[in-house]
Scaffold this motif. Structure first.
Motif, mmCIF file in Angstrom:
data_model
loop_
_atom_site.group_PDB
_atom_site.id
_atom_site.type_symbol
_atom_site.label_atom_id
_atom_site.label_comp_id
_atom_site.label_asym_id
_atom_site.label_seq_id
_atom_site.Cartn_x
_atom_site.Cartn_y
_atom_site.Cartn_z
ATOM 1 N N ALA A 54 0.825 -1.208 0.000
ATOM 2 C CA ALA A 54 0.000 0.000 0.000
ATOM 3 C C ALA A 54 0.861 1.260 0.000
ATOM 4 C CB ALA A 54 -0.924 -0.004 1.212
ATOM 5 N N LEU A 55 1.944 1.268 0.774
ATOM 6 C CA LEU A 55 2.829 2.430 0.806
ATOM 7 C C LEU A 55 3.532 2.619 -0.543
ATOM 8 C CD1 LEU A 55 4.378 2.064 4.369
ATOM 9 C CD2 LEU A 55 2.712 3.763 3.603
ATOM 10 N N ALA A 56 3.936 1.506 -1.164
ATOM 11 C CA ALA A 56 4.547 1.605 -2.497
ATOM 12 C C ALA A 56 3.557 2.168 -3.503
ATOM 13 C CB ALA A 56 5.035 0.228 -2.947
ATOM 14 N N VAL A 57 2.317 1.720 -3.426
ATOM 15 C CA VAL A 57 1.276 2.205 -4.340
ATOM 16 C C VAL A 57 1.029 3.690 -4.116
ATOM 17 C CG1 VAL A 57 -1.211 2.069 -4.784
ATOM 18 C CG2 VAL A 57 0.155 -0.011 -4.690
ATOM 19 N N ILE A 60 3.904 5.681 -5.764
ATOM 20 C CA ILE A 60 3.815 5.656 -7.231
ATOM 21 C C ILE A 60 2.627 6.473 -7.712
ATOM 22 C CG2 ILE A 60 3.487 4.171 -9.240
ATOM 23 C CD1 ILE A 60 4.928 1.950 -7.664
ATOM 24 N N ASN A 61 1.490 6.311 -7.048
ATOM 25 C CA ASN A 61 0.297 7.050 -7.459
ATOM 26 C C ASN A 61 0.460 8.550 -7.295
ATOM 27 O OD1 ASN A 61 -1.466 5.162 -8.493
ATOM 28 N ND2 ASN A 61 -2.406 4.694 -6.533
ATOM 29 N N ALA A 62 1.122 8.964 -6.214
ATOM 30 C CA ALA A 62 1.321 10.397 -5.986
ATOM 31 C C ALA A 62 2.094 11.022 -7.146
ATOM 32 C CB ALA A 62 2.050 10.624 -4.669
ATOM 33 N N ALA A 63 3.122 10.314 -7.624
ATOM 34 C CA ALA A 63 3.935 10.842 -8.723
ATOM 35 C C ALA A 63 3.241 10.683 -10.073
ATOM 36 C CB ALA A 63 5.291 10.140 -8.739
ATOM 37 N N SER A 184 -6.046 6.239 -1.807
ATOM 38 C CA SER A 184 -5.347 5.095 -2.401
ATOM 39 C C SER A 184 -4.880 4.127 -1.329
ATOM 40 C CB SER A 184 -4.141 5.576 -3.217
ATOM 41 O OG SER A 184 -4.544 6.332 -4.334
ATOM 42 N N PHE A 185 -4.342 4.674 -0.243
ATOM 43 C CA PHE A 185 -3.864 3.828 0.848
ATOM 44 C C PHE A 185 -5.016 3.055 1.482
ATOM 45 C CE2 PHE A 185 -2.926 3.136 5.358
ATOM 46 C CZ PHE A 185 -1.716 2.466 5.276
ATOM 47 N N ALA A 186 -6.116 3.771 1.776
ATOM 48 C CA ALA A 186 -7.257 3.115 2.415
ATOM 49 C C ALA A 186 -7.840 2.027 1.521
ATOM 50 C CB ALA A 186 -8.329 4.162 2.744
ATOM 51 N N ARG A 187 -7.909 2.290 0.215
ATOM 52 C CA ARG A 187 -8.442 1.276 -0.700
ATOM 53 C C ARG A 187 -7.472 0.107 -0.825
ATOM 54 N NH1 ARG A 187 -11.653 0.880 -5.445
ATOM 55 N NH2 ARG A 187 -11.587 -1.334 -6.013
ATOM 56 N N SER A 188 -6.188 0.385 -0.839
ATOM 57 C CA SER A 188 -5.188 -0.664 -1.056
ATOM 58 C C SER A 188 -5.168 -1.689 0.069
ATOM 59 C CB SER A 188 -3.790 -0.050 -1.208
ATOM 60 O OG SER A 188 -3.695 0.728 -2.384
ATOM 61 N N ILE A 189 -5.238 -1.236 1.320
ATOM 62 C CA ILE A 189 -5.104 -2.184 2.416
ATOM 63 C C ILE A 189 -6.328 -3.075 2.573
ATOM 64 C CG2 ILE A 189 -3.489 -0.721 3.667
ATOM 65 C CD1 ILE A 189 -5.723 0.060 5.552
ATOM 66 N N GLY A 190 -7.448 -2.697 1.938
ATOM 67 C CA GLY A 190 -8.637 -3.524 2.043
ATOM 68 C C GLY A 190 -9.033 -4.230 0.765
ATOM 69 N N GLU A 191 -8.227 -4.111 -0.284
ATOM 70 C CA GLU A 191 -8.599 -4.686 -1.578
ATOM 71 C C GLU A 191 -8.550 -6.220 -1.551
ATOM 72 O OE1 GLU A 191 -10.010 -5.206 -5.169
ATOM 73 O OE2 GLU A 191 -9.897 -3.255 -4.163
ATOM 74 N N ALA A 234 -8.694 0.298 11.479
ATOM 75 C CA ALA A 234 -8.034 1.351 12.250
ATOM 76 C C ALA A 234 -7.062 2.142 11.387
ATOM 77 C CB ALA A 234 -7.301 0.737 13.448
ATOM 78 N N PHE A 235 -6.269 1.453 10.584
ATOM 79 C CA PHE A 235 -5.316 2.154 9.728
ATOM 80 C C PHE A 235 -6.017 2.938 8.630
ATOM 81 C CE2 PHE A 235 -2.176 -0.487 11.808
ATOM 82 C CZ PHE A 235 -1.043 0.303 11.775
ATOM 83 N N SER A 236 -7.104 2.403 8.090
ATOM 84 C CA SER A 236 -7.879 3.145 7.089
ATOM 85 C C SER A 236 -8.440 4.422 7.693
ATOM 86 C CB SER A 236 -9.027 2.278 6.559
ATOM 87 O OG SER A 236 -8.550 1.167 5.852
ATOM 88 N N LEU A 237 -8.984 4.298 8.909
ATOM 89 C CA LEU A 237 -9.552 5.467 9.582
ATOM 90 C C LEU A 237 -8.488 6.504 9.880
ATOM 91 C CD1 LEU A 237 -12.142 6.649 10.756
ATOM 92 C CD2 LEU A 237 -11.615 5.519 12.917
ATOM 93 N N LEU A 238 -7.308 6.052 10.324
ATOM 94 C CA LEU A 238 -6.215 6.981 10.594
ATOM 95 C C LEU A 238 -5.792 7.717 9.336
ATOM 96 C CD1 LEU A 238 -3.945 4.920 13.035
ATOM 97 C CD2 LEU A 238 -5.201 7.015 13.559
ATOM 98 N N ALA A 239 -5.734 6.993 8.211
ATOM 99 C CA ALA A 239 -5.347 7.617 6.949
ATOM 100 C C ALA A 239 -6.364 8.679 6.541
ATOM 101 C CB ALA A 239 -5.221 6.561 5.854
ATOM 102 N N LEU A 240 -7.640 8.373 6.669
ATOM 103 C CA LEU A 240 -8.682 9.318 6.264
ATOM 104 C C LEU A 240 -8.754 10.517 7.199
ATOM 105 C CD1 LEU A 240 -11.490 6.791 5.245
ATOM 106 C CD2 LEU A 240 -9.915 8.037 3.758
#
Length: 255
Positions: A54-57, A60-63, A184-191, A234-240
């Motif tokens: 998720a962090l790699a995504v 990459i997505n940011a750039a 992107s992070f929140a979606r990635s960790i739950g995909e 919890a991590f999704s909520l923290l990110a949002l």
């Protein structure tokens, strides 16, 4: 008042109560059972792969998302409308179909000669596919509304393109980039659907947390599945929340 009550009731039924039920199920055996469930070797391996990918995504997505948005807004070329429509395809395409498509394209017998299936790289590729629109669609409207007078003034004073981008454009785009990256992070960790076929779901190698949760449910271990689900939640909520806090600070600074 009536509208507020209806909205809160609907939100509770659709989101809050189901999430509370998962949290309750995760704690049925007490803190010790919860900790044991999320610290088993297989669970830790799945969580490490999930958060690492998720962090790699996000990076990459940011750039690349910012670059794609820039091309769509600032460049004029034939087929731009088609490219603009394709950006939203991951939203419309069923994720299991995306996983099958990626398996055919980047798996054994790949027509492009690239075989990354059943490897951690496949996890990143699958997540990049489903999260592509987030940064692009967050940055694109900001770029469209960005006044170019300051850029032209800076250029007339001798500033180079990189300096103009770093000092003028990037600060204006930063809130949108962070917003898209957070989603992107929140979606990635739950995909689940996009990774289920192309990764092979090999424990300790390519098994992500969502697939691990599915395996625990199939095995009848609901508390363990709920415990790992709570970690992802919890991590999704923290990110949002972090994304909203940063956006609020930027808005107050601009104000």
């Amino acid at each position: 008042m009536l509208g507020r009550g209806v909205a809160i009731t609907y939100l509770s039924l659709v989101v809050l109560i189901p999430l509370a039920a998962v949290a309750w199920a995760s704690g049925e055996g007490g803190p010790g059972e919860f900790w044991s469930a999320v610290t088993t070797p297989e669970a830790l391996s799945a969580l490490r792969l999930t958060f690492g990918a998720a962090l790699a995504v996000v990076a990459i997505n940011a750039a690349m998302g910012t670059l794609i948005a820039w091309v769509l807004v600032r460049d004029s070329f034939r087929g731009r409308g088609l490219v603009n429509s394709i950006i939203d395809l991951p939203f419309a395409l069923p994720t299991i179909v995306a996983s099958l498509t990626l398996l055919v394209l980047y798996g054994p017998g790949s027509p492009v000669g690239i075989d990354v299936a059943y490897s951690p790289v496949a996890v990143v590729v699958a997540l990049l596919f489903v999260t592509l629109p987030f940064v692009v669609r967050a940055v694109q409207p900001v770029l469209m509304e960005l006044d170019t007078d300051m850029e032209e003034a800076a250029a007339s004073l001798g500033a180079g393109r990189f300096t103009i981008f770093r000092r003028i454009i990037l600060p204006n785009l930063a809130p949108a980039i962070f917003s898209g990256a957070g989603l992107s992070f929140a979606r990635s960790i739950g995909e689940f659907g996009a990774v289920v076929l192309v990764t092979g779901n090999i424990p300790f190698e390519t098994q992500v947390a969502s697939v691990y949760i599915f395996g625990r449910i199939e095995g009848g271990d609901i508390p363990a599945a709920a415990a790992v689900s709570v970690v992802l939640l919890a991590f999704s909520l923290l990110a949002l929340v972090g994304m909203n806090v940063l956006q609020g600070r930027w808005l107050r600074h601009e104000g």
